[in-house]
Design a protein around this motif. Sequence first.
Motif, PDB file in Angstrom:
ATOM      1  N   SER A  58       0.819  -1.194   0.000  1.00  0.00           N
ATOM      2  CA  SER A  58       0.000   0.000   0.000  1.00  0.00           C
ATOM      3  C   SER A  58       0.862   1.256   0.000  1.00  0.00           C
ATOM      4  O   SER A  58       1.893   1.335   0.668  1.00  0.00           O
ATOM      5  CB  SER A  58      -0.907   0.004   1.225  1.00  0.00           C
ATOM      6  OG  SER A  58      -1.608   1.217   1.315  1.00  0.00           O
ATOM      7  N   SER A  59       0.422   2.263  -0.747  1.00  0.00           N
ATOM      8  CA  SER A  59       1.140   3.534  -0.788  1.00  0.00           C
ATOM      9  C   SER A  59       0.940   4.335   0.483  1.00  0.00           C
ATOM     10  O   SER A  59       1.681   5.281   0.749  1.00  0.00           O
ATOM     11  CB  SER A  59       0.689   4.358  -1.995  1.00  0.00           C
ATOM     12  OG  SER A  59       1.059   3.724  -3.198  1.00  0.00           O
ATOM     13  N   VAL A  60      -0.070   3.989   1.265  1.00  0.00           N
ATOM     14  CA  VAL A  60      -0.314   4.610   2.569  1.00  0.00           C
ATOM     15  C   VAL A  60      -0.624   3.506   3.561  1.00  0.00           C
ATOM     16  O   VAL A  60      -1.558   2.733   3.364  1.00  0.00           O
ATOM     17  CB  VAL A  60      -1.469   5.619   2.521  1.00  0.00           C
ATOM     18  CG1 VAL A  60      -1.781   6.144   3.916  1.00  0.00           C
ATOM     19  CG2 VAL A  60      -1.143   6.782   1.587  1.00  0.00           C
ATOM     20  N   ASN A 118       3.986   5.585   2.135  1.00  0.00           N
ATOM     21  CA  ASN A 118       4.822   4.398   1.980  1.00  0.00           C
ATOM     22  C   ASN A 118       5.323   4.241   0.544  1.00  0.00           C
ATOM     23  O   ASN A 118       5.077   3.238  -0.104  1.00  0.00           O
ATOM     24  CB  ASN A 118       4.034   3.154   2.423  1.00  0.00           C
ATOM     25  CG  ASN A 118       4.921   1.922   2.515  1.00  0.00           C
ATOM     26  OD1 ASN A 118       6.085   2.022   2.901  1.00  0.00           O
ATOM     27  ND2 ASN A 118       4.369   0.769   2.169  1.00  0.00           N
ATOM     28  N   ARG A 119       6.016   5.274   0.078  1.00  0.00           N
ATOM     29  CA  ARG A 119       6.734   5.180  -1.204  1.00  0.00           C
ATOM     30  C   ARG A 119       8.178   5.642  -0.962  1.00  0.00           C
ATOM     31  O   ARG A 119       8.619   6.651  -1.515  1.00  0.00           O
ATOM     32  CB  ARG A 119       6.072   6.040  -2.274  1.00  0.00           C
ATOM     33  CG  ARG A 119       4.622   5.681  -2.585  1.00  0.00           C
ATOM     34  CD  ARG A 119       4.116   6.483  -3.790  1.00  0.00           C
ATOM     35  NE  ARG A 119       4.770   6.050  -5.004  1.00  0.00           N
ATOM     36  CZ  ARG A 119       5.020   6.862  -6.046  1.00  0.00           C
ATOM     37  NH1 ARG A 119       4.693   8.146  -5.998  1.00  0.00           N
ATOM     38  NH2 ARG A 119       5.621   6.401  -7.121  1.00  0.00           N
ATOM     39  N   PRO A 120       8.904   4.919  -0.111  1.00  0.00           N
ATOM     40  CA  PRO A 120      10.226   5.413   0.310  1.00  0.00           C
ATOM     41  C   PRO A 120      11.212   5.585  -0.836  1.00  0.00           C
ATOM     42  O   PRO A 120      12.096   6.447  -0.759  1.00  0.00           O
ATOM     43  CB  PRO A 120      10.700   4.336   1.300  1.00  0.00           C
ATOM     44  CG  PRO A 120       9.893   3.115   0.969  1.00  0.00           C
ATOM     45  CD  PRO A 120       8.569   3.629   0.513  1.00  0.00           C
ATOM     46  N   MET A 135       3.890  12.179  -3.996  1.00  0.00           N
ATOM     47  CA  MET A 135       2.443  12.046  -4.062  1.00  0.00           C
ATOM     48  C   MET A 135       1.983  11.669  -5.469  1.00  0.00           C
ATOM     49  O   MET A 135       2.396  12.265  -6.456  1.00  0.00           O
ATOM     50  CB  MET A 135       1.782  13.373  -3.686  1.00  0.00           C
ATOM     51  CG  MET A 135       2.041  13.835  -2.270  1.00  0.00           C
ATOM     52  SD  MET A 135       1.552  15.580  -2.092  1.00  0.00           S
ATOM     53  CE  MET A 135       1.371  15.698  -0.324  1.00  0.00           C
ATOM     54  N   ASN A 136       1.095  10.693  -5.514  1.00  0.00           N
ATOM     55  CA  ASN A 136       0.353  10.377  -6.733  1.00  0.00           C
ATOM     56  C   ASN A 136      -1.088  10.085  -6.321  1.00  0.00           C
ATOM     57  O   ASN A 136      -1.466  10.266  -5.164  1.00  0.00           O
ATOM     58  CB  ASN A 136       0.997   9.210  -7.489  1.00  0.00           C
ATOM     59  CG  ASN A 136       1.072   7.936  -6.661  1.00  0.00           C
ATOM     60  OD1 ASN A 136       0.457   7.827  -5.595  1.00  0.00           O
ATOM     61  ND2 ASN A 136       1.830   6.967  -7.132  1.00  0.00           N
ATOM     62  N   ASN A 148      -5.489   9.126  -2.527  1.00  0.00           N
ATOM     63  CA  ASN A 148      -6.668   8.318  -2.200  1.00  0.00           C
ATOM     64  C   ASN A 148      -6.459   7.559  -0.895  1.00  0.00           C
ATOM     65  O   ASN A 148      -7.396   7.401  -0.098  1.00  0.00           O
ATOM     66  CB  ASN A 148      -6.970   7.340  -3.330  1.00  0.00           C
ATOM     67  CG  ASN A 148      -7.590   8.008  -4.535  1.00  0.00           C
ATOM     68  OD1 ASN A 148      -8.193   9.076  -4.419  1.00  0.00           O
ATOM     69  ND2 ASN A 148      -7.455   7.402  -5.699  1.00  0.00           N
ATOM     70  N   GLY A 149      -5.231   7.086  -0.669  1.00  0.00           N
ATOM     71  CA  GLY A 149      -4.923   6.396   0.575  1.00  0.00           C
ATOM     72  C   GLY A 149      -5.063   7.306   1.782  1.00  0.00           C
ATOM     73  O   GLY A 149      -5.564   6.893   2.836  1.00  0.00           O
TER      74      GLY A 149
END
Length: 260
Positions: A2-4, A18-20, A26-27, A32-33
């Motif tokens: 998950s990105s968040v 959670n895109r280290p 941000m995308n 949305n997360g």
Amino acid sequence: MSSVEYSTSDGIATVRLNRPDSLNAMNSEVMNGLSDAFAAIDVDRSIRVVVLTGAGRGFCAGADLRAVREGGAGAADPDTMETMFNPAMRAIAACPVPTVARINGVAAGGGFGLAMSCDISIAASSAFFVSTFGPRLGIVPDLGTSYHLPLRTGAARARGIAMLGGRVTAAQAVEWGLIWQAVDDDQLDAAVDEVTTTLKRSSPTAMTRIRSAISEAPHNTLSEQLDLELRHQRDLIPLNLAEGAAAFVDKREPNFNPTR
């Protein structure tokens, strides 16, 4: 993955970008997360405090500029700003409990706005802030940055930060009123824990109304603000003051009603 990431423990919700590998850029998935996480907080009556942070060595590097360059899905554009980015920021602003930003690294562009979106912002001393919008991207500061900067620093510093795009250190951010506190990197978690402990044991109703009163103050005259304070006190004094006074006399922590 998950990105968040969203988790809860003992009344504290943690929302972690959670895109280290991209410094949590941000995308649409991230935004949305964020919206989904704060929607869950809105209905979970057990949550008393929210901590917003980033995975890895960055807090948030702003919009995913690689996706913008490639024109990929989820890149920042006016449509995704309207349907995904701005709704996420409004969800944070409308959160029914206090929010704490744990700024573990760079907060750039929209990440700068995200760092200022919380009630209390605490940064590691190695963290820094940069408004990349104007001099590097040719756009205006967004995600609330143009709102928070002048309110917190005054117009002169807001223009300098936004128009010149230089780095603002964590120490400068404290001095200029952008954030609450900067601490040594190895003390970041302890500082966040201290703040969340205080907020968690506070009256949720009082915390919500304090946020509201401070937000409304710049738009009110003194007389209007006095009336606003009185309206809040008419509700809060019968609810909380007897317990607060008893706890003070007994030299103990108050035990306020935990309902919102």
